[in-house]
Design a protein around this motif. Structure first.
Motif, PDB file in Angstrom:
ATOM      1  N   ARG A 123      60.054  30.623  40.015  1.00 20.68           N
ATOM      2  CA  ARG A 123      60.596  31.655  39.121  1.00 20.68           C
ATOM      3  C   ARG A 123      59.494  32.598  38.659  1.00 20.68           C
ATOM      4  NH1 ARG A 123      62.577  35.408  36.571  1.00 20.68           N
ATOM      5  NH2 ARG A 123      61.478  35.013  34.668  1.00 20.68           N
ATOM      6  N   LEU A 124      58.280  32.068  38.552  1.00 22.56           N
ATOM      7  CA  LEU A 124      57.159  32.856  38.046  1.00 22.56           C
ATOM      8  C   LEU A 124      55.885  32.408  38.758  1.00 22.56           C
ATOM      9  CD1 LEU A 124      56.347  34.932  35.811  1.00 22.56           C
ATOM     10  CD2 LEU A 124      56.007  32.986  34.293  1.00 22.56           C
ATOM     11  N   ILE A 125      55.125  33.379  39.273  1.00 18.50           N
ATOM     12  CA  ILE A 125      53.839  33.092  39.921  1.00 18.50           C
ATOM     13  C   ILE A 125      52.795  34.020  39.308  1.00 18.50           C
ATOM     14  CG2 ILE A 125      52.507  33.114  42.073  1.00 18.50           C
ATOM     15  CD1 ILE A 125      55.090  32.528  43.586  1.00 18.50           C
ATOM     16  N   ALA A 126      51.659  33.438  38.926  1.00 22.30           N
ATOM     17  CA  ALA A 126      50.597  34.231  38.299  1.00 22.30           C
ATOM     18  C   ALA A 126      49.295  34.099  39.073  1.00 22.30           C
ATOM     19  CB  ALA A 126      50.396  33.784  36.856  1.00 22.30           C
ATOM     20  N   PRO A 127      49.008  35.047  39.973  1.00 23.76           N
ATOM     21  CA  PRO A 127      47.692  35.086  40.616  1.00 23.76           C
ATOM     22  C   PRO A 127      46.657  35.619  39.611  1.00 23.76           C
ATOM     23  CG  PRO A 127      49.345  36.279  41.910  1.00 23.76           C
ATOM     24  CD  PRO A 127      49.923  36.025  40.554  1.00 23.76           C
ATOM     25  N   ASP A 128      45.676  34.801  39.276  1.00 26.07           N
ATOM     26  CA  ASP A 128      44.678  35.168  38.281  1.00 26.07           C
ATOM     27  C   ASP A 128      43.399  35.650  38.955  1.00 26.07           C
ATOM     28  OD1 ASP A 128      43.517  35.543  35.820  1.00 26.07           O
ATOM     29  OD2 ASP A 128      43.375  33.416  35.314  1.00 26.07           O
ATOM     30  N   GLU A 129      42.698  36.557  38.291  1.00 28.14           N
ATOM     31  CA  GLU A 129      41.496  37.205  38.827  1.00 28.14           C
ATOM     32  C   GLU A 129      41.771  37.751  40.227  1.00 28.14           C
ATOM     33  OE1 GLU A 129      39.269  38.294  37.106  1.00 28.14           O
ATOM     34  OE2 GLU A 129      39.297  37.016  35.332  1.00 28.14           O
ATOM     35  N   TRP A 130      42.905  38.417  40.344  1.00 25.09           N
ATOM     36  CA  TRP A 130      43.412  38.884  41.636  1.00 25.09           C
ATOM     37  C   TRP A 130      42.507  39.920  42.296  1.00 25.09           C
ATOM     38  CZ3 TRP A 130      45.803  36.553  45.009  1.00 25.09           C
ATOM     39  CH2 TRP A 130      46.445  37.195  46.067  1.00 25.09           C
ATOM     40  N   ALA A 131      41.752  40.668  41.529  1.00 26.77           N
ATOM     41  CA  ALA A 131      40.842  41.654  42.113  1.00 26.77           C
ATOM     42  C   ALA A 131      39.771  40.999  42.973  1.00 26.77           C
ATOM     43  CB  ALA A 131      40.176  42.483  41.010  1.00 26.77           C
ATOM     44  N   PHE A 132      39.526  39.718  42.750  1.00 26.62           N
ATOM     45  CA  PHE A 132      38.474  38.998  43.468  1.00 26.62           C
ATOM     46  C   PHE A 132      39.012  38.169  44.633  1.00 26.62           C
ATOM     47  CE2 PHE A 132      37.122  39.930  39.224  1.00 26.62           C
ATOM     48  CZ  PHE A 132      35.813  40.359  39.380  1.00 26.62           C
ATOM     49  N   ALA A 133      40.303  38.224  44.882  1.00 26.21           N
ATOM     50  CA  ALA A 133      40.914  37.441  45.970  1.00 26.21           C
ATOM     51  C   ALA A 133      40.405  37.935  47.329  1.00 26.21           C
ATOM     52  CB  ALA A 133      42.429  37.541  45.903  1.00 26.21           C
ATOM     53  N   LYS A 134      40.059  36.989  48.191  1.00 30.38           N
ATOM     54  CA  LYS A 134      39.530  37.340  49.511  1.00 30.38           C
ATOM     55  C   LYS A 134      40.624  37.773  50.486  1.00 30.38           C
ATOM     56  CE  LYS A 134      35.350  34.543  49.339  1.00 30.38           C
ATOM     57  NZ  LYS A 134      35.355  33.811  48.116  1.00 30.38           N
ATOM     58  N   ASP A 135      41.830  37.216  50.338  1.00 29.62           N
ATOM     59  CA  ASP A 135      42.919  37.526  51.261  1.00 29.62           C
ATOM     60  C   ASP A 135      44.184  37.911  50.490  1.00 29.62           C
ATOM     61  OD1 ASP A 135      44.710  37.785  53.324  1.00 29.62           O
ATOM     62  OD2 ASP A 135      44.674  35.670  53.903  1.00 29.62           O
ATOM     63  N   ASN A 164      39.965  48.338  44.915  1.00 28.53           N
ATOM     64  CA  ASN A 164      40.395  47.388  45.939  1.00 28.53           C
ATOM     65  C   ASN A 164      41.909  47.166  45.835  1.00 28.53           C
ATOM     66  OD1 ASN A 164      40.709  45.815  43.671  1.00 28.53           O
ATOM     67  ND2 ASN A 164      39.114  44.362  44.167  1.00 28.53           N
ATOM     68  N   HIS A 165      42.399  46.057  46.372  1.00 28.16           N
ATOM     69  CA  HIS A 165      43.833  45.771  46.382  1.00 28.16           C
ATOM     70  C   HIS A 165      44.415  45.680  44.967  1.00 28.16           C
ATOM     71  CE1 HIS A 165      41.662  41.928  46.440  1.00 28.16           C
ATOM     72  NE2 HIS A 165      42.643  41.483  45.699  1.00 28.16           N
ATOM     73  N   PHE A 166      43.651  45.182  44.009  1.00 28.50           N
ATOM     74  CA  PHE A 166      44.144  45.106  42.634  1.00 28.50           C
ATOM     75  C   PHE A 166      44.236  46.510  42.025  1.00 28.50           C
ATOM     76  CE2 PHE A 166      43.619  44.329  38.010  1.00 28.50           C
ATOM     77  CZ  PHE A 166      44.766  43.583  37.814  1.00 28.50           C
ATOM     78  N   TRP A 167      43.277  47.351  42.323  1.00 25.47           N
ATOM     79  CA  TRP A 167      43.284  48.734  41.858  1.00 25.47           C
ATOM     80  C   TRP A 167      44.511  49.462  42.417  1.00 25.47           C
ATOM     81  CZ3 TRP A 167      42.770  53.372  44.614  1.00 25.47           C
ATOM     82  CH2 TRP A 167      42.582  54.514  43.835  1.00 25.47           C
ATOM     83  N   GLN A 168      44.799  49.231  43.709  1.00 27.70           N
ATOM     84  CA  GLN A 168      45.982  49.847  44.326  1.00 27.70           C
ATOM     85  C   GLN A 168      47.263  49.349  43.673  1.00 27.70           C
ATOM     86  OE1 GLN A 168      45.354  48.798  48.422  1.00 27.70           O
ATOM     87  NE2 GLN A 168      44.156  50.648  48.859  1.00 27.70           N
ATOM     88  N   LEU A 169      47.316  48.064  43.360  1.00 27.94           N
ATOM     89  CA  LEU A 169      48.484  47.496  42.690  1.00 27.94           C
ATOM     90  C   LEU A 169      48.658  48.109  41.303  1.00 27.94           C
ATOM     91  CD1 LEU A 169      50.765  45.375  42.756  1.00 27.94           C
ATOM     92  CD2 LEU A 169      49.111  43.751  41.831  1.00 27.94           C
ATOM     93  N   LYS A 170      47.566  48.283  40.586  1.00 27.73           N
ATOM     94  CA  LYS A 170      47.631  48.901  39.261  1.00 27.73           C
ATOM     95  C   LYS A 170      48.135  50.342  39.364  1.00 27.73           C
ATOM     96  CE  LYS A 170      44.838  50.210  35.358  1.00 27.73           C
ATOM     97  NZ  LYS A 170      43.519  50.534  34.895  1.00 27.73           N
ATOM     98  N   LYS A 171      47.674  51.067  40.386  1.00 22.66           N
ATOM     99  CA  LYS A 171      48.145  52.432  40.612  1.00 22.66           C
ATOM    100  C   LYS A 171      49.654  52.445  40.875  1.00 22.66           C
ATOM    101  CE  LYS A 171      46.538  55.617  43.601  1.00 22.66           C
ATOM    102  NZ  LYS A 171      45.726  56.186  44.661  1.00 22.66           N
ATOM    103  N   ARG A 172      50.098  51.523  41.716  1.00 24.37           N
ATOM    104  CA  ARG A 172      51.532  51.413  42.034  1.00 24.37           C
ATOM    105  C   ARG A 172      52.343  51.090  40.782  1.00 24.37           C
ATOM    106  NH1 ARG A 172      53.943  46.697  45.847  1.00 24.37           N
ATOM    107  NH2 ARG A 172      56.133  47.158  45.500  1.00 24.37           N
TER     108      ARG A 172
END
Length: 181
Positions: A123-135, A164-172
């Protein structure tokens, strides 16, 4: 009606956490671009507890590693749930079971790899420190399908780290206000 005493809910969050809480309650995916010591993990712990007690569905906290999951989230859950007769912990498996519903809150690390992170509906998933995720493809390949059954939510949380991918997600998230906070 509150599931916990009213005194528990008073002064629980600072303003930034309260705003995120309201967005979570509205059903939005959260993108928490907050710095260190800003209360990300505390807010996420509260959201997990509320979610499982309200919906009775499994949830997952995802750190960069199993060790970080144990160091970051486990103590916060022990502080909030330790001694609560409705919750049972399994520290070896890094899980908390909500006894009335049977729902499980699991703490995992991306270091386990995609195959070991696959599983049942959440129901809920929380990826933490997502900006540092390798994949970051783990979201579309593994995590998003787990949310489909319950129309679940993501809580992406991280300290910023460049474009990076977290920055793009924040923009979205800044554009898609109907889906993201």
């Amino acid at each position: 009606m509150f599931k916990r005493p009213l005194r528990y809910h008073l002064n629980r969050f600072h303003d930034k956490q309260e705003t995120a809480w309201l967005a979570y309650k509205a059903g939005l995916h959260l993108v928490l671009d907050w710095g260190r010591r800003s209360g990300k993990s505390e807010a996420i712990a509260e959201m997990f507890i509320e979610d499982i007690e309200s919906y009775g569905r499994d949830c997952m906290y995802l750190a960069l590693s199993q060790v970080q999951a144990r160091e970051i989230m486990w103590p916060k859950l022990v502080q909030r749930l330790g001694g609560n007769k409705h919750w049972r912990s399994n520290e070896t498996r890094l899980e908390w079971r909500h006894k009335p519903s049977g729902a499980i809150l699991s703490l995992k690390g991306t270091d386990l790899g995609k195959d070991k992170l696959r599983g049942g509906a959440k129901r809920l998933i929380a990826p933490d420190e997502w900006a540092f995720a390798k994949d970051p493809t783990i979201v579309k390949d593994v995590l998003a399908p787990q949310l489909a059954d319950y129309n679940g939510q993501f809580i992406y949380a991280s300290t910023p780290k460049g474009k990076n991918h977290f920055w793009q997600l924040k923009k979205r998230a800044g554009i898609e206000h109907d889906r993201f906070f």
